[in-house]
Design a protein around this motif. Structure first.
Motif, PDB file in Angstrom:
ATOM      1  N   TYR A 187      37.420 -13.704 -30.827  1.00  0.00           N
ATOM      2  CA  TYR A 187      38.475 -14.044 -29.882  1.00  0.00           C
ATOM      3  C   TYR A 187      39.591 -14.848 -30.544  1.00  0.00           C
ATOM      4  CZ  TYR A 187      34.945 -12.607 -26.449  1.00  0.00           C
ATOM      5  OH  TYR A 187      34.003 -11.900 -25.744  1.00  0.00           O
ATOM      6  N   ASP A 188      39.277 -15.600 -31.595  1.00  0.00           N
ATOM      7  CA  ASP A 188      40.328 -16.331 -32.313  1.00  0.00           C
ATOM      8  C   ASP A 188      41.391 -15.370 -32.827  1.00  0.00           C
ATOM      9  OD1 ASP A 188      38.885 -18.655 -31.900  1.00  0.00           O
ATOM     10  OD2 ASP A 188      37.958 -18.642 -33.883  1.00  0.00           O
ATOM     11  N   ILE A 189      40.942 -14.283 -33.419  1.00  0.00           N
ATOM     12  CA  ILE A 189      41.864 -13.288 -33.979  1.00  0.00           C
ATOM     13  C   ILE A 189      42.625 -12.593 -32.860  1.00  0.00           C
ATOM     14  CG2 ILE A 189      42.049 -11.240 -35.438  1.00  0.00           C
ATOM     15  CD1 ILE A 189      41.022 -13.813 -36.855  1.00  0.00           C
ATOM     16  N   PHE A 190      41.903 -12.188 -31.829  1.00  0.00           N
ATOM     17  CA  PHE A 190      42.520 -11.472 -30.718  1.00  0.00           C
ATOM     18  C   PHE A 190      43.581 -12.324 -30.036  1.00  0.00           C
ATOM     19  CE2 PHE A 190      42.520 -10.458 -26.119  1.00  0.00           C
ATOM     20  CZ  PHE A 190      42.985  -9.153 -26.176  1.00  0.00           C
ATOM     21  N   VAL A 191      43.241 -13.551 -29.680  1.00  0.00           N
ATOM     22  CA  VAL A 191      44.175 -14.429 -28.974  1.00  0.00           C
ATOM     23  C   VAL A 191      45.404 -14.713 -29.836  1.00  0.00           C
ATOM     24  CG1 VAL A 191      44.487 -16.777 -28.092  1.00  0.00           C
ATOM     25  CG2 VAL A 191      42.434 -15.464 -27.482  1.00  0.00           C
ATOM     26  N   ASP A 192      45.203 -14.930 -31.113  1.00  0.00           N
ATOM     27  CA  ASP A 192      46.331 -15.195 -32.010  1.00  0.00           C
ATOM     28  C   ASP A 192      47.300 -14.018 -32.028  1.00  0.00           C
ATOM     29  OD1 ASP A 192      47.557 -16.932 -34.130  1.00  0.00           O
ATOM     30  OD2 ASP A 192      47.147 -15.161 -35.353  1.00  0.00           O
ATOM     31  N   ARG A 193      46.767 -12.808 -32.096  1.00  0.00           N
ATOM     32  CA  ARG A 193      47.638 -11.636 -32.107  1.00  0.00           C
ATOM     33  C   ARG A 193      48.329 -11.448 -30.757  1.00  0.00           C
ATOM     34  NH1 ARG A 193      45.530  -6.139 -34.547  1.00  0.00           N
ATOM     35  NH2 ARG A 193      47.655  -5.635 -33.851  1.00  0.00           N
ATOM     36  N   VAL A 194      47.607 -11.674 -29.668  1.00  0.00           N
ATOM     37  CA  VAL A 194      48.215 -11.530 -28.342  1.00  0.00           C
ATOM     38  C   VAL A 194      49.435 -12.427 -28.224  1.00  0.00           C
ATOM     39  CG1 VAL A 194      47.883 -12.034 -25.886  1.00  0.00           C
ATOM     40  CG2 VAL A 194      46.144 -10.744 -27.133  1.00  0.00           C
ATOM     41  N   ASN A 195      49.286 -13.685 -28.602  1.00  0.00           N
ATOM     42  CA  ASN A 195      50.390 -14.638 -28.452  1.00  0.00           C
ATOM     43  C   ASN A 195      51.526 -14.362 -29.430  1.00  0.00           C
ATOM     44  OD1 ASN A 195      49.130 -16.037 -26.347  1.00  0.00           O
ATOM     45  ND2 ASN A 195      48.100 -17.445 -27.736  1.00  0.00           N
ATOM     46  N   LYS A 196      51.201 -14.024 -30.666  1.00  0.00           N
ATOM     47  CA  LYS A 196      52.250 -13.803 -31.671  1.00  0.00           C
ATOM     48  C   LYS A 196      52.985 -12.480 -31.459  1.00  0.00           C
ATOM     49  CE  LYS A 196      50.407 -16.596 -35.465  1.00  0.00           C
ATOM     50  NZ  LYS A 196      49.812 -16.587 -36.830  1.00  0.00           N
ATOM     51  N   GLU A 197      52.236 -11.438 -31.081  1.00  0.00           N
ATOM     52  CA  GLU A 197      52.831 -10.109 -30.943  1.00  0.00           C
ATOM     53  C   GLU A 197      53.252  -9.802 -29.505  1.00  0.00           C
ATOM     54  OE1 GLU A 197      50.359  -7.103 -32.805  1.00  0.00           O
ATOM     55  OE2 GLU A 197      49.621  -8.563 -34.262  1.00  0.00           O
ATOM     56  N   ARG A 198      52.996 -10.765 -28.602  1.00  0.00           N
ATOM     57  CA  ARG A 198      53.356 -10.611 -27.181  1.00  0.00           C
ATOM     58  C   ARG A 198      52.692  -9.381 -26.583  1.00  0.00           C
ATOM     59  NH1 ARG A 198      53.831 -15.265 -26.545  1.00  0.00           N
ATOM     60  NH2 ARG A 198      54.851 -15.003 -24.509  1.00  0.00           N
ATOM     61  N   ILE A 199      51.396  -9.278 -26.775  1.00  0.00           N
ATOM     62  CA  ILE A 199      50.613  -8.164 -26.238  1.00  0.00           C
ATOM     63  C   ILE A 199      50.319  -8.451 -24.768  1.00  0.00           C
ATOM     64  CG2 ILE A 199      48.479  -6.830 -26.441  1.00  0.00           C
ATOM     65  CD1 ILE A 199      48.360  -7.742 -29.400  1.00  0.00           C
ATOM     66  N   ASP A 200      50.757  -7.586 -23.902  1.00  0.00           N
ATOM     67  CA  ASP A 200      50.608  -7.779 -22.461  1.00  0.00           C
ATOM     68  C   ASP A 200      49.181  -7.421 -22.036  1.00  0.00           C
ATOM     69  OD1 ASP A 200      50.889  -8.015 -19.740  1.00  0.00           O
ATOM     70  OD2 ASP A 200      52.524  -6.572 -19.553  1.00  0.00           O
TER      71      ASP A 200
END
Length: 298
Positions: free
Chosen positions: A75-88
């Motif tokens: 989840y660390d990796i997933f959450v980081d990408r969601v916030n940085k890449e603006r994944i809806d």
């Protein structure tokens, strides 16, 4: 009805195969992906999660998952990408595997504590995602004692799930779908596969394992009951990804899930019978086995 247990000879045979030879064996029940260490495994899995949501958003379709409250490193990796890449994540539906209950079968307070899996996920997952991107509250599906059929009915209405991201226990549990142990009744694989959300008593070995791992084997710290999704929801998935990177604790169950026919003795073995795409992501240490190194002929 299922009456046979795995034999020692079968288990010993599977555990004796050198890890370098596993992918060449006939009859593997799952695909096998071996990585160097836990960090490598969890980084890859977190990226897989993000990529799945991105692709489904591109296609304009929902993403439907079953998620555990452990392991959580991915989840660390997933959450980081969601916030940085603006994944809806507004079109992401999450069926949470399970939740602890007290000895009377009632929920414990939701908090950032071991005993609250919902609190754990709020802290390590939802609470770290930017609000404008986050999963809507009504799409975070927890099994509840006051509406025990809701998750099963919703899953059916949604047409099943896309991916089950699953940790597994040393004796083959997925969520709290453990081996049923009773002198008075037995279940077939087919019956177990149709299992719905239910309240369960935790098996003693699971309580020992969890208490040893987190609390110096203080057995009293582990709640004795839980509410869990059954296999009916999880077996609706298009894909199941086993995430097993805890070393010696899981070396035997990894061999069993690779080779065993479906058996309620190790419930994880049931999934490949019903889910078309199943893969085990694990580490070099976890997929190794001491029995494969035993000196022969002494």
């Amino acid at each position: 009805m299922e009456t046979n247990r795995l034999t020692r000879e079968e288990i010993f045979k599977w555990c004796s195969i050198p890890k370098e030879e596993l992918k060449n064996q006939e009859g593997l029940k799952t695909k096998l992906e071996i990585r160097k260490d836990k960090a490598t495994v969890m980084t890859e899995l977190g990226n897989m999660m993000a990529d799945e949501v991105i692709e489904h958003n591109r296609q304009g379709i929902p993403t439907k998952w079953v998620l555990p409250a452990g392991p959580t490193d991915e989840y660390d990796i997933f959450v980081d990408r969601v916030n940085k890449e603006r994944i809806d994540l507004k079109n992401l539906w999450i069926f949470h595997m399970d939740e602890f209950l007290d000895w009377e079968g009632r929920p414990l307070p939701v908090a950032d504590t071991y005993e609250s899996l919902e609190g754990t996920m709020n802290a390590c997952f939802y609470g770290r995602i930017d609000n404008e991107l986050n999963v809507p509250q009504e799409q975070r599906i927890w099994p509840r004692i006051d509406n025990i059929d809701y998750a099963d009915e919703l899953c059916e209405n949604l047409g099943g799930v896309d991916t089950v991201w699953a940790g597994i226990g040393a004796t083959g549990l997925v969520a709290f779908n453990e081996a049923p142990r009773s002198y008075c009744y037995r279940l077939s694989v087919e019956e177990y596969a149709q299992g719905k959300t239910r309240i369960v008593d935790l098996n003693d070995d699971s309580i020992i394992a969890m208490s040893q791992r987190s609390f110096g084997c203080c057995l009293d710290r582990i709640p004795p009951k839980a509410i869990t999704l059954g296999f009916k929801v999880m077996l609706s998935a298009k894909r199941a990804v086993y995430m097993v990177a805890t070393g010696t604790w899981k070396q035997t169950v990894c061999r069993i899930l690779l080779f065993s026919e479906p058996t309620v003795e190790y419930p994880v073995t049931i999934i490949p019978k019903y889910v078309q795409d199943v893969v085990l992501y694990t580490t070099e240490e976890t997929i190794d086995h001491p029995m494969s190194h035993e000196t022969k002929g002494w």
